[in-house]
Motif scaffolding. Sequence first.
Motif, PDB file in Angstrom:
ATOM      1  N   LYS A   1      50.274  65.627  23.680  1.00 30.55           N
ATOM      2  CA  LYS A   1      50.129  66.406  24.902  1.00 30.55           C
ATOM      3  C   LYS A   1      50.084  65.548  26.162  1.00 30.55           C
ATOM      4  O   LYS A   1      50.357  66.044  27.261  1.00 30.55           O
ATOM      5  CB  LYS A   1      48.871  67.283  24.814  1.00 30.55           C
ATOM      6  CG  LYS A   1      49.023  68.444  23.854  1.00 30.55           C
ATOM      7  CD  LYS A   1      47.833  69.372  23.968  1.00 30.55           C
ATOM      8  CE  LYS A   1      48.041  70.633  23.155  1.00 30.55           C
ATOM      9  NZ  LYS A   1      46.912  71.573  23.324  1.00 30.55           N
TER      10      LYS A   1
ATOM     11  N   GLU B   1      54.031  62.910  28.169  1.00 29.45           N
ATOM     12  CA  GLU B   1      54.838  63.026  29.388  1.00 29.45           C
ATOM     13  C   GLU B   1      54.067  62.539  30.608  1.00 29.45           C
ATOM     14  O   GLU B   1      54.630  61.883  31.492  1.00 29.45           O
ATOM     15  CB  GLU B   1      55.300  64.470  29.581  1.00 29.45           C
ATOM     16  CG  GLU B   1      56.106  64.719  30.843  1.00 29.45           C
ATOM     17  CD  GLU B   1      57.419  63.943  30.902  1.00 29.45           C
ATOM     18  OE1 GLU B   1      58.027  63.904  31.990  1.00 29.45           O
ATOM     19  OE2 GLU B   1      57.847  63.383  29.861  1.00 29.45           O
TER      20      GLU B   1
ATOM     21  N   THR C   1      50.473  71.145  29.081  1.00 29.44           N
ATOM     22  CA  THR C   1      51.469  70.123  28.813  1.00 29.44           C
ATOM     23  C   THR C   1      52.168  70.315  27.465  1.00 29.44           C
ATOM     24  O   THR C   1      53.183  69.656  27.192  1.00 29.44           O
ATOM     25  CB  THR C   1      50.835  68.723  28.847  1.00 29.44           C
ATOM     26  OG1 THR C   1      49.803  68.646  27.855  1.00 29.44           O
ATOM     27  CG2 THR C   1      50.238  68.428  30.219  1.00 29.44           C
TER      28      THR C   1
ATOM     29  N   VAL D   1      53.991  72.693  26.639  1.00 35.05           N
ATOM     30  CA  VAL D   1      55.320  73.265  26.842  1.00 35.05           C
ATOM     31  C   VAL D   1      56.364  72.156  26.934  1.00 35.05           C
ATOM     32  O   VAL D   1      57.390  72.191  26.241  1.00 35.05           O
ATOM     33  CB  VAL D   1      55.350  74.166  28.096  1.00 35.05           C
ATOM     34  CG1 VAL D   1      56.748  74.743  28.306  1.00 35.05           C
ATOM     35  CG2 VAL D   1      54.329  75.295  27.976  1.00 35.05           C
ATOM     36  N   GLU D   2      56.113  71.155  27.786  1.00 36.16           N
ATOM     37  CA  GLU D   2      57.085  70.068  27.866  1.00 36.16           C
ATOM     38  C   GLU D   2      57.086  69.212  26.611  1.00 36.16           C
ATOM     39  O   GLU D   2      58.124  68.658  26.229  1.00 36.16           O
ATOM     40  CB  GLU D   2      56.866  69.205  29.112  1.00 36.16           C
ATOM     41  CG  GLU D   2      55.450  68.717  29.351  1.00 36.16           C
ATOM     42  CD  GLU D   2      54.712  69.543  30.391  1.00 36.16           C
ATOM     43  OE1 GLU D   2      54.755  70.780  30.288  1.00 36.16           O
ATOM     44  OE2 GLU D   2      54.105  68.936  31.300  1.00 36.16           O
TER      45      GLU D   2
ATOM     46  N   ARG E   1      59.411  71.046  24.223  1.00 39.24           N
ATOM     47  CA  ARG E   1      60.799  70.956  24.680  1.00 39.24           C
ATOM     48  C   ARG E   1      61.347  69.539  24.549  1.00 39.24           C
ATOM     49  O   ARG E   1      62.517  69.346  24.201  1.00 39.24           O
ATOM     50  CB  ARG E   1      60.886  71.423  26.133  1.00 39.24           C
ATOM     51  CG  ARG E   1      60.622  72.919  26.298  1.00 39.24           C
ATOM     52  CD  ARG E   1      60.641  73.312  27.757  1.00 39.24           C
ATOM     53  NE  ARG E   1      60.384  74.746  27.940  1.00 39.24           N
ATOM     54  CZ  ARG E   1      60.238  75.343  29.129  1.00 39.24           C
ATOM     55  NH1 ARG E   1      60.333  74.609  30.246  1.00 39.24           N
ATOM     56  NH2 ARG E   1      60.007  76.631  29.208  1.00 39.24           N
ATOM     57  N   ASP E   2      60.520  68.533  24.804  1.00 39.06           N
ATOM     58  CA  ASP E   2      60.977  67.146  24.728  1.00 39.06           C
ATOM     59  C   ASP E   2      61.205  66.683  23.297  1.00 39.06           C
ATOM     60  O   ASP E   2      62.048  65.803  23.053  1.00 39.06           O
ATOM     61  CB  ASP E   2      59.955  66.208  25.386  1.00 39.06           C
ATOM     62  CG  ASP E   2      59.934  66.322  26.900  1.00 39.06           C
ATOM     63  OD1 ASP E   2      60.859  66.934  27.465  1.00 39.06           O
ATOM     64  OD2 ASP E   2      58.974  65.802  27.510  1.00 39.06           O
TER      65      ASP E   2
ATOM     66  N   ASP F   1      55.533  76.683  32.714  1.00 40.68           N
ATOM     67  CA  ASP F   1      56.969  76.495  32.861  1.00 40.68           C
ATOM     68  C   ASP F   1      57.468  75.114  32.473  1.00 40.68           C
ATOM     69  O   ASP F   1      58.644  74.790  32.697  1.00 40.68           O
ATOM     70  CB  ASP F   1      57.380  76.782  34.306  1.00 40.68           C
ATOM     71  CG  ASP F   1      56.668  75.876  35.313  1.00 40.68           C
ATOM     72  OD1 ASP F   1      55.923  74.975  34.879  1.00 40.68           O
ATOM     73  OD2 ASP F   1      56.862  76.084  36.525  1.00 40.68           O
ATOM     74  N   GLY F   2      56.610  74.276  31.917  1.00 45.08           N
ATOM     75  CA  GLY F   2      57.049  72.961  31.492  1.00 45.08           C
ATOM     76  C   GLY F   2      56.946  71.880  32.546  1.00 45.08           C
ATOM     77  O   GLY F   2      57.538  70.812  32.393  1.00 45.08           O
ATOM     78  N   THR F   3      56.184  72.129  33.599  1.00 47.38           N
ATOM     79  CA  THR F   3      56.005  71.116  34.642  1.00 47.38           C
ATOM     80  C   THR F   3      54.542  70.735  34.815  1.00 47.38           C
ATOM     81  O   THR F   3      54.149  70.183  35.846  1.00 47.38           O
ATOM     82  CB  THR F   3      56.576  71.598  35.989  1.00 47.38           C
ATOM     83  OG1 THR F   3      55.897  72.796  36.381  1.00 47.38           O
ATOM     84  CG2 THR F   3      58.070  71.859  35.888  1.00 47.38           C
TER      85      THR F   3
ATOM     86  N   SER G   1      52.698  68.401  33.410  1.00 46.23           N
ATOM     87  CA  SER G   1      52.418  66.968  33.518  1.00 46.23           C
ATOM     88  C   SER G   1      52.673  66.449  34.925  1.00 46.23           C
ATOM     89  O   SER G   1      51.905  65.645  35.457  1.00 46.23           O
ATOM     90  CB  SER G   1      53.271  66.191  32.508  1.00 46.23           C
ATOM     91  OG  SER G   1      52.913  66.525  31.187  1.00 46.23           O
ATOM     92  N   ARG G   2      53.733  66.907  35.557  1.00 41.56           N
ATOM     93  CA  ARG G   2      54.021  66.466  36.926  1.00 41.56           C
ATOM     94  C   ARG G   2      52.948  66.975  37.886  1.00 41.56           C
ATOM     95  O   ARG G   2      52.520  66.236  38.785  1.00 41.56           O
ATOM     96  CB  ARG G   2      55.410  66.949  37.360  1.00 41.56           C
ATOM     97  CG  ARG G   2      55.795  66.461  38.754  1.00 41.56           C
ATOM     98  CD  ARG G   2      57.275  66.535  38.969  1.00 41.56           C
ATOM     99  NE  ARG G   2      57.984  65.559  38.157  1.00 41.56           N
ATOM    100  CZ  ARG G   2      58.158  64.282  38.500  1.00 41.56           C
ATOM    101  NH1 ARG G   2      57.634  63.821  39.622  1.00 41.56           N
ATOM    102  NH2 ARG G   2      58.815  63.466  37.720  1.00 41.56           N
TER     103      ARG G   2
END
Length: 382
Positions: A21, A24, A173, A175-176, A179-180, A351-353, A355-356
């Motif tokens: 988790k 990213e 986190t 989600v990404e 996907r990753d 939405d997969g963002t 971590s940013r």
Amino acid sequence: MTSSTDRTVAVVLGTRPELVKLAELIRLLGPAARVVHTGQHYDDALSGAFLDELRLPEPEYLTGVGGQPRAVQVAAALAALDERFAAEPPLAVVVQGDTNAALSGALVANARSIPLIHVEAGLRSHDRAMPEEHNRVVIDRLADVLCAATPQNRALLLAEGVSDERIAVTGNTVVEAVRDNLPPRRERARLLGGLGLEADGYVLATVHRPENTDDPAALSAVLGELGAISRTLRVVLPLHPRTAARIEAAGLRSLLDGMTVIDPTAYGTFLALARHAALLVSDSGGVQEETTVLGRPLVVVRRSTERPEAFADFAELVAPGPGIGEAARRRLAEGPRGLRRLASLPSPYGDGTASRRIAELITRVIPSDTPRTAVPGPLVAA
């Protein structure tokens, strides 16, 4: 003059789910990330293929923590982290979730007056028998920035009196991470073929929590229900070493007959199996989140859950016993139409963002009197 570690953000973790988790976020922080692994779940695989799979650098490892009782784990990690952070204080400390490693990192950050960021804040099972519940409540009290995955998590924190300015809804986190790490379609087909599996033609199960493994009666009930399912649909069981030991000690090996028992898999392999399972049966917290990204149904074998968002559409909560088979048959009866419905739904975890967003929040808690030369610029790697 500042040392290289004065310019870092310490990411304290101790288990594979935390690595997954936080991967990213660690990559986004780049050279600013100082990853410290307490060894709570340490094994040789962590320093090889698993870290390579996640594209992460080798962490700093603590010793004397793994395999110990909970209080010893926390005390040992606390002492080792305090010694390291006294000698080389980081600009901030990041912890994720509710592990003993996360609690240790939070306590040291608080004791050393280092800004603390809690990723996945605000989860609550309201089950005091769950050690993780105590960990997450304490960490949330200590954190300077609480990264709530969902609005529901934020609401729970506000209801407990946490000030609104300390909370940010970031998404999860996971989600990404999914996907990753989900392999491409062709590779997934190859993995399934190697096990003789057909897409949507099997059940994927995992069992590892103490409430289901430490009590032989509960473990027997769970395995018995999985065995009954396997008589009509193939059951694939990646067998956790801890669960395997409990099965042997309780003399329950025969209950695995008829199931496809495999060794624990790499994260990408597990996601591939989960993506094409007709149903998952698990007691894992992370799987509750991952199935919402993969669009798959799940039967959760636990007394309580801290992730109610998954239960609106994707999951059902049952205790060990006949309820497992009943829920499994109910979800399997939905067939292809049910799978298409779940695949069309967005994950409640963002939405997969995430971590940013979290990386940007970290820059806001770097002490204002820190020399600019001591802060990686930009902190978030391109």
